[in-house]
Every structure is written in structure tokens, then in C-alpha cells.
Design an enzyme around this catalytic site. Structure first.
Site, PDB file in Angstrom:
ATOM      1  N   LYS A  13       0.837  -1.212   0.000  1.00  0.00           N
ATOM      2  CA  LYS A  13       0.000   0.000   0.000  1.00  0.00           C
ATOM      3  C   LYS A  13       0.872   1.264   0.000  1.00  0.00           C
ATOM      4  O   LYS A  13       0.613   2.205  -0.740  1.00  0.00           O
ATOM      5  CB  LYS A  13      -0.919   0.034   1.243  1.00  0.00           C
ATOM      6  N   ARG A  88      -9.699   0.823   8.538  1.00  0.00           N
ATOM      7  CA  ARG A  88      -9.202  -0.514   8.907  1.00  0.00           C
ATOM      8  C   ARG A  88     -10.292  -1.354   9.562  1.00  0.00           C
ATOM      9  O   ARG A  88     -10.084  -2.534   9.826  1.00  0.00           O
ATOM     10  CB  ARG A  88      -8.169  -0.283   9.954  1.00  0.00           C
ATOM     11  N   ARG A 124      12.043  -5.628   4.780  1.00  0.00           N
ATOM     12  CA  ARG A 124      11.740  -4.190   4.580  1.00  0.00           C
ATOM     13  C   ARG A 124      12.658  -3.304   5.420  1.00  0.00           C
ATOM     14  O   ARG A 124      12.931  -3.594   6.573  1.00  0.00           O
ATOM     15  CB  ARG A 124      10.288  -3.892   4.944  1.00  0.00           C
TER      16      ARG A 124
HETATM   17  P1  AP5 Z   1       0.630   0.630   8.883  1.00  0.00           P
HETATM   18  O1  AP5 Z   1       1.833   1.456   8.905  1.00  0.00           O
HETATM   19  O2  AP5 Z   1      -0.556   1.071   8.125  1.00  0.00           O
HETATM   20  O3  AP5 Z   1       1.080  -0.830   8.468  1.00  0.00           O
HETATM   21  P2  AP5 Z   1       0.348  -1.941   7.581  1.00  0.00           P
HETATM   22  O4  AP5 Z   1      -1.002  -1.703   7.069  1.00  0.00           O
HETATM   23  O5  AP5 Z   1       0.498  -3.142   8.436  1.00  0.00           O
HETATM   24  O6  AP5 Z   1       1.104  -1.904   6.254  1.00  0.00           O
HETATM   25  P3  AP5 Z   1       2.602  -1.750   6.050  1.00  0.00           P
HETATM   26  O7  AP5 Z   1       3.000  -0.315   6.123  1.00  0.00           O
HETATM   27  O8  AP5 Z   1       3.340  -2.722   6.938  1.00  0.00           O
HETATM   28  O9  AP5 Z   1       2.776  -2.346   4.582  1.00  0.00           O
HETATM   29  P4  AP5 Z   1       2.360  -1.773   3.154  1.00  0.00           P
HETATM   30  O10 AP5 Z   1       1.148  -2.464   2.670  1.00  0.00           O
HETATM   31  O11 AP5 Z   1       2.368  -0.271   3.141  1.00  0.00           O
HETATM   32  O12 AP5 Z   1       3.596  -2.343   2.324  1.00  0.00           O
HETATM   33  P5  AP5 Z   1       4.926  -1.613   1.800  1.00  0.00           P
HETATM   34  O13 AP5 Z   1       4.627  -0.781   0.603  1.00  0.00           O
HETATM   35  O14 AP5 Z   1       5.694  -0.982   2.912  1.00  0.00           O
HETATM   36  O15 AP5 Z   1       0.106   0.354  10.389  1.00  0.00           O
HETATM   37  C1  AP5 Z   1       1.006   0.072  11.444  1.00  0.00           C
HETATM   38  C2  AP5 Z   1       0.231   0.011  12.752  1.00  0.00           C
HETATM   39  O16 AP5 Z   1      -0.381   1.292  13.034  1.00  0.00           O
HETATM   40  C3  AP5 Z   1      -0.948  -0.978  12.780  1.00  0.00           C
HETATM   41  O17 AP5 Z   1      -0.534  -2.289  13.123  1.00  0.00           O
HETATM   42  C4  AP5 Z   1      -1.849  -0.350  13.861  1.00  0.00           C
HETATM   43  O18 AP5 Z   1      -1.345  -0.610  15.147  1.00  0.00           O
HETATM   44  C5  AP5 Z   1      -1.681   1.147  13.591  1.00  0.00           C
HETATM   45  N1  AP5 Z   1      -2.686   1.651  12.629  1.00  0.00           N
HETATM   46  C6  AP5 Z   1      -2.415   2.155  11.386  1.00  0.00           C
HETATM   47  N2  AP5 Z   1      -3.554   2.525  10.779  1.00  0.00           N
HETATM   48  C7  AP5 Z   1      -4.553   2.252  11.648  1.00  0.00           C
HETATM   49  C8  AP5 Z   1      -5.965   2.377  11.582  1.00  0.00           C
HETATM   50  N3  AP5 Z   1      -6.588   2.875  10.480  1.00  0.00           N
HETATM   51  N4  AP5 Z   1      -6.686   1.992  12.655  1.00  0.00           N
HETATM   52  C9  AP5 Z   1      -6.102   1.505  13.768  1.00  0.00           C
HETATM   53  N5  AP5 Z   1      -4.761   1.324  13.887  1.00  0.00           N
HETATM   54  C10 AP5 Z   1      -3.992   1.701  12.838  1.00  0.00           C
HETATM   55  O19 AP5 Z   1       5.737  -2.900   1.272  1.00  0.00           O
HETATM   56  C11 AP5 Z   1       6.210  -3.870   2.184  1.00  0.00           C
HETATM   57  C12 AP5 Z   1       7.582  -4.385   1.704  1.00  0.00           C
HETATM   58  O20 AP5 Z   1       7.388  -5.079   0.482  1.00  0.00           O
HETATM   59  C13 AP5 Z   1       8.616  -3.264   1.401  1.00  0.00           C
HETATM   60  O21 AP5 Z   1       9.891  -3.717   1.739  1.00  0.00           O
HETATM   61  C14 AP5 Z   1       8.492  -3.053  -0.102  1.00  0.00           C
HETATM   62  O22 AP5 Z   1       9.713  -2.571  -0.675  1.00  0.00           O
HETATM   63  C15 AP5 Z   1       8.158  -4.470  -0.566  1.00  0.00           C
HETATM   64  N6  AP5 Z   1       7.310  -4.516  -1.759  1.00  0.00           N
HETATM   65  C16 AP5 Z   1       6.290  -3.675  -2.087  1.00  0.00           C
HETATM   66  N7  AP5 Z   1       5.741  -4.054  -3.255  1.00  0.00           N
HETATM   67  C17 AP5 Z   1       6.418  -5.170  -3.649  1.00  0.00           C
HETATM   68  C18 AP5 Z   1       6.313  -6.030  -4.776  1.00  0.00           C
HETATM   69  N8  AP5 Z   1       5.383  -5.844  -5.731  1.00  0.00           N
HETATM   70  N9  AP5 Z   1       7.164  -7.077  -4.857  1.00  0.00           N
HETATM   71  C19 AP5 Z   1       8.118  -7.294  -3.898  1.00  0.00           C
HETATM   72  N10 AP5 Z   1       8.280  -6.493  -2.821  1.00  0.00           N
HETATM   73  C20 AP5 Z   1       7.425  -5.460  -2.697  1.00  0.00           C
END
Ligand code: AP5
Length: 223
Positions: A13, A88, A124
Site C-alpha cells: 500500500k 481498517r 523491509r
Molecule cells: P501501517 O503502517 O498502516 O502498516 P500496515 O497496514 O500493516 O502496512 P505496512 O505499512 O506494513 O505495509 P504496506 O502495505 O504499506 O507495504 P509496503 O509498501 O511498505 O500500520 C502500522 C500500525 O499502526 C498498525 O498495526 C496499527 O497498530 C496502527 N494503525 C495504522 N492505521 C490504523 C488504523 N486505520 N486503525 C487503527 N490502527 C492503525 O511494502 C512492504 C515491503 O514489500 C517493502 O519492503 C516493499 O519494498 C516491498 N514490496 C512492495 N511491493 C512489492 C512487490 N510488488 N514485490 C516485492 N516487494 C514489494
């Protein structure tokens, strides 16, 4: 225009949100980034959120909705914005629906299998300077200690610990996945296959966006 990026943790995302922001010029609002910033600054909001985040659980709906509402009221969101990681829960989605309900809304759900997510998140790293997202396996063989953009130090997020990732996935399946049905009923939901390269996924994202909102046009790249 309101573009909502749904999907499990680590589905891409943030990565896709940055690319969509750069292409169309809308601000990307990441609830996770806003919360991490509050934790780092030690604000009252950050103190409330920190323990939940470290356990991989959701911060309370009221806290998050107020934070997002305040952010989207700012002038840079006038023409549109991208939401990454919000809503969420169904309660958050219902509250969002009451805010600026006249906006054209597109919900893209980036789906990746749990096993691939565990692998991605173990690799990551985030730039401590500009927040750019990296992946050690994709960047293998390069200098990965520093951000390619700003030279900042690359760090691992505390909640990318494998135990916490497993809990985040459980929470996602229980509390966030039902939003697919919620938005399908509203007729604004599209599922995006999140496997493949970043560029391949971005191609699917653009295709959906421009099909559903033909008025979208790329901003001129700055020279
Ligand atoms: P948040 O920061 O939102 O984390 P998340 O949703 O768990 O998502 P991530 O940021 O971990 O992953 P992403 O989908 O953005 O992937 P990314 O692009 O980085 O939330 C963290 C915490 O905050 C929650 O647990 C909660 O406690 C709280 N919170 C947040 N919002 C909330 C809400 N609305 N309500 C309540 N609590 C909330 O990519 C991941 C990795 O994969 C990177 O290394 C990237 O380089 C790699 N990658 C990306 N695309 C590809 C691909 N196509 N192929 C290979 N690798 C790839």
C-alpha cells in the site's frame, strides 16, 4: 477524488501510494506514518497508540478517525487525497463515509498471500530521513545502508518483528478483510493482484484508476 488503498500489512500500500501520489499529485495520507510520527514525538496521541502498535493490534477507532479527519481538512487535500491504511474497521469506514461523502471514491484492495508478506516484511527497511520504503532482497547487491533518495539511515520498523507480523495478519483477517464486502456493496471496490514486480502492480493500479476515473491525468514531472 478519494483513493483508498486497502490490503494486508506488507501488501505494498505504501509503495503503490507513493507512486500514485507522484503520478497524480494528490497527497498520500498514511495512518501508520502519522501514528509513528506521533509516537516518535511523544505526543499524547503517540503515547496512547504506541503499545497497541508494538503488539500489532489496532489503535482505537476514535483516535485514528480524529487524526485522519484533521489531516484531510488541510488545504492540500482540496482536490483529492490517497488514504493508505485507513479505514481498517467497518466502524472507521462508516465514519469516513460521513466525511466529504460527495467525493468520488475508489477503493483498491491490494492482495498478497500471507507467506509472501512474511517474507517481504522480514526484508523491509524504511529511510529514517524521508520515509522511503526499501526491500533488501530487491536491492541486493547495492548499497542498502543508506537511502538512495536522501542519504538517510535505513531502519527496520519495530512491528516488522516476525511475531508481531503474524499478529498483524490475524488482526487484518479478523477486522479489515470484511471491508471488501462493505465497499463491494457500495460499488467502489476493485481487487488488485499484488504479486509481481512493483512496476507490474502499479500498471494494474493505474489501469483501474483511469478506467474508473477518466478525469484523472498525470501531473507534469518537475524538471
Ligand atoms: P501501517 O503502517 O498502516 O502498516 P500496515 O497496514 O500493516 O502496512 P505496512 O505499512 O506494513 O505495509 P504496506 O502495505 O504499506 O507495504 P509496503 O509498501 O511498505 O500500520 C502500522 C500500525 O499502526 C498498525 O498495526 C496499527 O497498530 C496502527 N494503525 C495504522 N492505521 C490504523 C488504523 N486505520 N486503525 C487503527 N490502527 C492503525 O511494502 C512492504 C515491503 O514489500 C517493502 O519492503 C516493499 O519494498 C516491498 N514490496 C512492495 N511491493 C512489492 C512487490 N510488488 N514485490 C516485492 N516487494 C514489494
Amino acid at each position: 477524488m478519494r483513493i483508498v488503498l486497502l490490503g494486508p500489512p506488507g501488501s505494498g500500500k505504501g509503495t503503490q501510494g507513493d507512486l500514485v501520489r507522484d503520478r497524480y499529485g494528490f497527497p498520500k495520507i498514511s495512518s501508520g506514518d502519522l501514528l509513528r510520527d506521533a509516537v516518535q514525538k511523544g505526543t499524547p496521541l503517540g503515547r496512547k497508540a504506541e503499545a497497541c502498535m508494538n503488539r500489532g493490534e489496532l489503535v482505537s477507532d476514535d483516535v485514528v478517525v480524529d487524526m485522519i479527519q484533521e489531516r484531510i481538512a488541510r488545504p492540500d487535500c482540496r482536490n483529492g487525497y490517497i488514504l493508505d491504511g485507513f479505514p481498517r474497521t467497518t466502524a472507521q469506514a462508516e465514519r469516513l463515509a460521513g466525511i466529504e461523502h460527495e467525493r468520488n471514491e475508489i477503493v483498491l484492495d491490494i492482495q498478497v498471500a500471507d507467506q509472501a508478506i512474511i517474507q517481504r516484511l522480514s526484508q523491509r527497511r524504511i529511510c529514517s530521513g524521508c520515509g522511503a520504503i526499501f526491500n533488501l532482497s530487491a536491492d541486493a547487491g547495492r548499497e542498502v545502508a543508506k537511502c538512495r533518495g536522501c542519504g538517510g539511515r535505513l531502519v527496520r520498523r519495530d512491528d516488522d518483528d516476525p511475531e508481531v507480523v503474524r499478529r498483524r495478519l490475524e488482526v487484518y483477517h479478523a477486522q479489515t478483510k470484511p471491508l471488501a464486502e462493505y465497499y463491494s456493496r457500495k460499488g467502489v471496490y476493485r481487487r488488485i493482484a499484488g504479486e509481481g514486480t512493483v512496476a507490474e502492480v502499479f500498471g494494474r493500479v493505474i489501469q483501474e484508476l483511469e478506467l474508473r476515473a477518466p478525469e484523472l491525468s498525470p501531473v507534469e514531472a518537475e524538471s
